[in-house]
Design an enzyme around this catalytic site. Structure first.
Site, PDB file in Angstrom:
ATOM      1  N   ARG A 190      -6.446   2.393  -0.398  1.00 16.29           N
ATOM      2  CA  ARG A 190      -5.867   3.609   0.173  1.00 16.29           C
ATOM      3  C   ARG A 190      -6.979   4.436   0.784  1.00 16.29           C
ATOM      4  O   ARG A 190      -8.100   4.450   0.276  1.00 16.29           O
ATOM      5  CB  ARG A 190      -5.209   4.464  -0.926  1.00 16.29           C
ATOM      6  CG  ARG A 190      -3.786   4.078  -1.267  1.00 16.29           C
ATOM      7  CD  ARG A 190      -2.801   4.374  -0.139  1.00 16.29           C
ATOM      8  NE  ARG A 190      -1.444   3.999  -0.482  1.00 16.29           N
ATOM      9  CZ  ARG A 190      -0.923   2.779  -0.375  1.00 16.29           C
ATOM     10  NH1 ARG A 190      -1.653   1.781   0.085  1.00 16.29           N
ATOM     11  NH2 ARG A 190       0.331   2.552  -0.700  1.00 16.29           N
ATOM     12  N   GLU A 219      -4.594   9.030   7.514  1.00 13.35           N
ATOM     13  CA  GLU A 219      -3.858   8.136   8.422  1.00 13.35           C
ATOM     14  C   GLU A 219      -2.659   8.865   9.026  1.00 13.35           C
ATOM     15  O   GLU A 219      -2.006   9.626   8.308  1.00 13.35           O
ATOM     16  CB  GLU A 219      -3.285   6.953   7.620  1.00 13.35           C
ATOM     17  CG  GLU A 219      -4.232   5.869   7.290  1.00 13.35           C
ATOM     18  CD  GLU A 219      -3.627   4.857   6.312  1.00 13.35           C
ATOM     19  OE1 GLU A 219      -4.396   4.347   5.511  1.00 13.35           O
ATOM     20  OE2 GLU A 219      -2.408   4.593   6.337  1.00 13.35           O
ATOM     21  N   HIS A 237      -3.574  -0.413   8.626  1.00 19.29           N
ATOM     22  CA  HIS A 237      -2.785  -0.527   7.387  1.00 19.29           C
ATOM     23  C   HIS A 237      -1.766  -1.671   7.491  1.00 19.29           C
ATOM     24  O   HIS A 237      -0.539  -1.437   7.428  1.00 19.29           O
ATOM     25  CB  HIS A 237      -2.090   0.806   7.080  1.00 19.29           C
ATOM     26  CG  HIS A 237      -1.772   0.989   5.622  1.00 19.29           C
ATOM     27  ND1 HIS A 237      -1.835   2.188   4.975  1.00 19.29           N
ATOM     28  CD2 HIS A 237      -1.383   0.087   4.678  1.00 19.29           C
ATOM     29  CE1 HIS A 237      -1.490   2.038   3.709  1.00 19.29           C
ATOM     30  NE2 HIS A 237      -1.211   0.753   3.499  1.00 19.29           N
TER      31      HIS A 237
HETATM   32  C1  GLV Z   1       0.748  -0.820   1.036  1.00 16.57           C
HETATM   33  O1  GLV Z   1      -0.163  -0.132   1.323  1.00 16.57           O
HETATM   34  C2  GLV Z   1       1.274  -0.931  -0.296  1.00 16.57           C
HETATM   35  O2  GLV Z   1       0.890  -0.164  -1.186  1.00 16.57           O
HETATM   36  O3  GLV Z   1       2.141  -1.789  -0.506  1.00 16.57           O
END
Ligand code: GLV
Length: 277
Positions: A190, A219, A237
Site C-alpha cells: 500500500r 494514489e 496498482h
Molecule cells: C489490492 O490492492 C488488494 O488489497 O487486494
C-alpha cells in the site's frame, strides 16, 4: 461493492443511514473505517486467497523488471539509442542467487518467498510481526530475521505488509540508509508504507539502486520526483489484475453480498461479530 479507491469513512457513513454491508473487492481494507462500520452493525468483507498467487507473480515481475532495468531499456530502445549499444549498456543486478528480503509474511509474502527460493535459487529472509512455524518456513525456504538484518542484508526487499497507522512510513530515509547501496525496494502493499518523498531522494542520491512501485502515497497521484527518475519502475496498482483473478475477486465480493442478503451469512467477513448481534 467497493474497491480500494473508495474511502468508506465516517463522512460517507453519516450520509448512508441505510447501509448494511460493504463488500470490498480487495484483500487490503485500509479504505474502510472498520471500527466505525462495526459500531454501526455494518458487515464488511474482503477477498483473500483468490488473489494470492497472481499478486505474488506481479511482485516478482516488478522485482525482475527493477533489477534488470526492463522499462528503462525499453524507453532507451524506443528513443532510438540502439546504435550506441556497448557491452556495458544497461547493466542490471542479478536476481538468481541473491538475497530476497520480505517484510510482511502473510499469504502473499509466502507465495513470493516460494518463487524466490524454489524458482530463482535465492536466499530468502523475512521479518514479520510473528515468526512462522518451522514447517511453513521450510515450505517457503525462508528464514526469520530481525528488521535490522532484513534491511541490511536484502538485495531485493519486497514489502507485503498491510497498511495501518502502525505501518505508516515503515520505510523512510533512516531505513533506506540501512539498506545496501545496490539494493532495490519493491512495494506491492500500500502507498503510505513508504515515505515516497524520501524514497525519491534516496533513488536520486544513490542511497539504494532502484525501486519498483505498484502503490503510492495519495494514489492516483504519484510523487512528481518519482516520475523524473529512470531507476524506478512504476505501475498503477495492478498487482492482482489478471483477467481470471479480477473475475474471482468480483465473484467473491458478489457471493458475500448474496450470502448476506439471502442467508445472513458471509464467506470472508472482516467483522463477523456483527452477524451474531
Ligand atoms: C489490492 O490492492 C488488494 O488489497 O487486494
Amino acid at each position: 461493492l467497493t474497491t480500494p479507491s473508495e474511502a468508506i469513512d465516517g463522512e460517507l457513513l453519516a450520509r448512508s443511514p441505510g447501509l448494511r454491508m460493504c463488500a470490498n473487492m480487495a484483500v487490503g481494507y485500509n479504505n474502510l473505517d472498520l471500527p466505525a462500520l462495526t459500531a454501526r452493525g455494518i458487515l464488511a468483507t474482503n477477498t483473500p486467497d483468490v488473489l494470492t498467487e497472481t499478486t505474488a507473480d506481479f511482485g516478482f515481475a516488478l522485482l525482475l523488471a527493477t533489477a534488470r532495468r526492463v522499462t528503462e531499456a525499453e524507453r532507451w530502445l524506443r528513443d532510438g539509442h540502439w546504435t550506441k549499444w556497448r557491452y556495458d549498456t544497461l547493466l542490471g543486478r542479478d536476481v538468481h542467487g541473491s538475497t530476497l528480503g520480505i517484510l510482511g509474511m502473510g499469504r502473499i509474502g509466502q507465495a513470493i518467498a516460494r518463487r524466490g527460493a524454489h524458482g530463482f535459487g535465492m536466499r530468502v529472509i523475512y521479518h514479520n510481526r510473528s515468526q512462522l512455524d518451522a514447517a511453513t518456513e521450510q515450505a517457503c525456504g525462508a528464514r526469520y530475521v530481525s528488521r535490522e538484518t532484513l534491511l541490511r542484508e536484502a538485495d531485493h526487499l519486497v514489502l507485503v505488509l498491510p497498511y495501518s497507522a502502525g505501518t505508516h512510513h515503515s520505510i523512510g530515509m533512516a531505513e533506506l540508509r540501512q539498506m545496501k547501496p545496490g539494493a532495490s525496494l519493491i512495494n506491492i502493499a500500500r502507498g503510505g508504507i513508504v515515505d515516497d518523498a524520501a524514497l525519491a531522494r534516496a533513488l536520486r542520491e544513490g542511497v539504494i539502486a532502484a525501486a519498483g512501485l505498484d502503490v503510492f502515497e495519495g494514489e492516483p497521484q504519484v510523487h512528481p520526483d518519482l516520475l523524473t527518475l529512470d531507476n524506478v519502475v512504476l505501475s498503477p496498482h495492478i498487482a492482482s489484475a489478471s483477467e481470471a483473478t479480477r473475475r474471482a475477486m468480483a465473484n467473491l465480493a458478489a457471493d458475500n453480498l448474496i450470502a448476506f442478503f439471502t442467508r445472513g451469512e458471509a464467506l470472508t467477513p472482516l467483522n463477523p461479530e456483527v452477524l451474531t448481534r
